[in-house]
Design a protein around this motif. Structure first.
Motif: not given
Length: 418
Positions: A282, A285, A304, A307
């Motif tokens: 990522i 965010p 997701r 991270d």
């Protein structure tokens, strides 16, 4: 009993764990050097009871023809001179009708809903962590035709009391704020708030450690060659590391399960359907998904995981071929870039593929066989992560002579008997 579990993916490892909790002596045998290094390694990350549905659905044959000419088709067929492939596809086509779809989806939702509850209990009991989130799944629709086509799915969700919410464009953005950057591409969505996400690889590795604490032995680096049957009962397994003896054997070898049981006269129509994924870091965010977004147009999920973003999908019928095809990478990269253009770095993503063990009707095969002491836990298709804990708990009850907590109707291999 002394029980041999063949396979240490998420299904085999959860099976070993629940058998050990039931008091059995368990040994897991796997050709890999550790758990979850094949199909469980980099799947979509979804634990999606509400999204449990067969690939065999009304309209799929015609869609498959159209997808042959699409740049980013969710299904690709690479024909081979393999009778098992053609037999499996013929059986799948036989399930592409409304009646079969409703029956098969109901079976899948039954197992998946139970599995989510078992996973929640496991998490509460052990504190196991695996980049998990309980923020639901949002299936996004790009046109009215897609929205109109989900009525049959909603009817099954209603029958099982699965909560859901139909959202308009603004509702989709409210649930997944990063979609606000591309809101003009979305017409609406179906929110399944009970769904979860998590890293299947991380879960399986950590559960294998918990299983070892319960006394489970993991024999890695041992290839399985065949089952030993004496007097109508399975008594052991031939492996590259020698004979392993046991009172019972559970076959959880995914797509490779049919090869092992066929010499015993068991017809198990499980065939590999290859899926692909990208795992990317990522970079923003606020531009990444909160949970899982399923793009109905491409049948690709964007999830997701801590991270990272995991984007996964595709169904490629090509036998046991594990070639990483750049054309498939382009499709899943297109979806994540189209929906979350600021979310992650596609250029540095890890590209992966795995063989999902699919049945023609979509339902897994869990339970006893006609051979005493031989059990199956396979055929979960795209839902191995979703159904793993429930399937394992169900099978542990069957093996232990206890009444399972859900109905066994339609889950056995006998449904394929001639």
């Amino acid at each position: 009993m002394k029980i041999l579990v063949l396979g240490s993916g998420v299904v085999g490892t959860t099976t070993a764990y629940y058998l050990a909790r039931a008091g059995h002596e368990v040994e897991v045998i796997d050709r890999q050097p550790a758990s979850a290094l094949e199909t469980s390694y980099a799947n979509a990350g979804e634990i999606s009871p509400g999204y449990s549905a067969p690939w065999a659905a009304p309209g799929i044959p015609w869609k498959a023809v159209k997808w042959m000419f699409a740049a980013h088709a969710p299904l690709a067929i690479r024909p081979k001179l393999d009778p098992a492939m053609w037999r499996w596809m013929g059986q799948m086509l036989g399930n592409c009708n409304a009646k079969a779809y409703a029956v098969n989806k109901a079976r899948m939702v039954r197992v998946a809903e139970y599995s989510r509850d078992v996973l929640k209990a496991l998490r509460a009991e052990t504190g196991i962590a695996y980049d998990e989130r309980a923020r639901g799944t949002l299936e996004v629709f790009r046109n009215q035709k897609q929205i109109d086509g989900i009525a049959k799915d909603l009817a099954v969700l209603d029958s099982f009391g699965v909560p859901y919410e139909m959202l308009d464009r603004a509702g989709c953005v409210a649930h997944e704020p990063a979609l606000g950057l591309v809101s003009e591409k979305i017409l609406g969505g179906l929110l399944l708030p009970g769904d979860e996400t998590g890293d299947c690889f991380l879960f399986t590795q950590r559960l294998s450690a918990l299983a070892q604490d319960l006394g489970v032995k993991f024999s890695y680096g041992a290839s399985v060659f065949g089952l030993v049957v004496e007097g109508g009962r399975v008594t052991g397994v031939e492996t590259s590391e020698g004979m392993r003896k046991g009172d019972a054997v559970v076959v959880a070898l995914g797509s490779y399960s049919p090869h092992l049981v066929r010499p015993l006269g068991i017809s198990l129509p499980v065939y590999p359907v290859k899926g692909y994924s990208l795992t990317l870091p990522i970079t923003n965010p606020d531009g990444a998904p909160v949970s899982t977004v399923m793009d109905e147009a491409y049948k690709v999920a964007v999830t997701r995981l801590g991270d990272r973003i995991r984007v996964a999908g595709m169904a490629e019928i090509c036998g046991f071929d594990l070639e990483l095809r750049e054309k498939r990478r382009a499709t899943i990269a297109h979806v994540v870039s189209d929906l979350f253009p600021q979310g992650g770095d596609v250029d540095t993503a890890e590209f992966w593929c795995g063989l999902r063990p699919m049945t023609p009707d979509g339902s897994p095969v869990i339970g006893a066989t006609g051979v005493n002491g031989l059990y199956l836990n396979t055929g979960h298709g795209t839902l191995g992560w979703t159904m793993a804990c429930g399937s394992a708990r169900f099978l542990a009850d069957v093996v232990s002579g206890r009444a399972p907590e859900i109905s066994s109707e339609g889950l056995g291999v006998d449904r394929y008997a001639a």
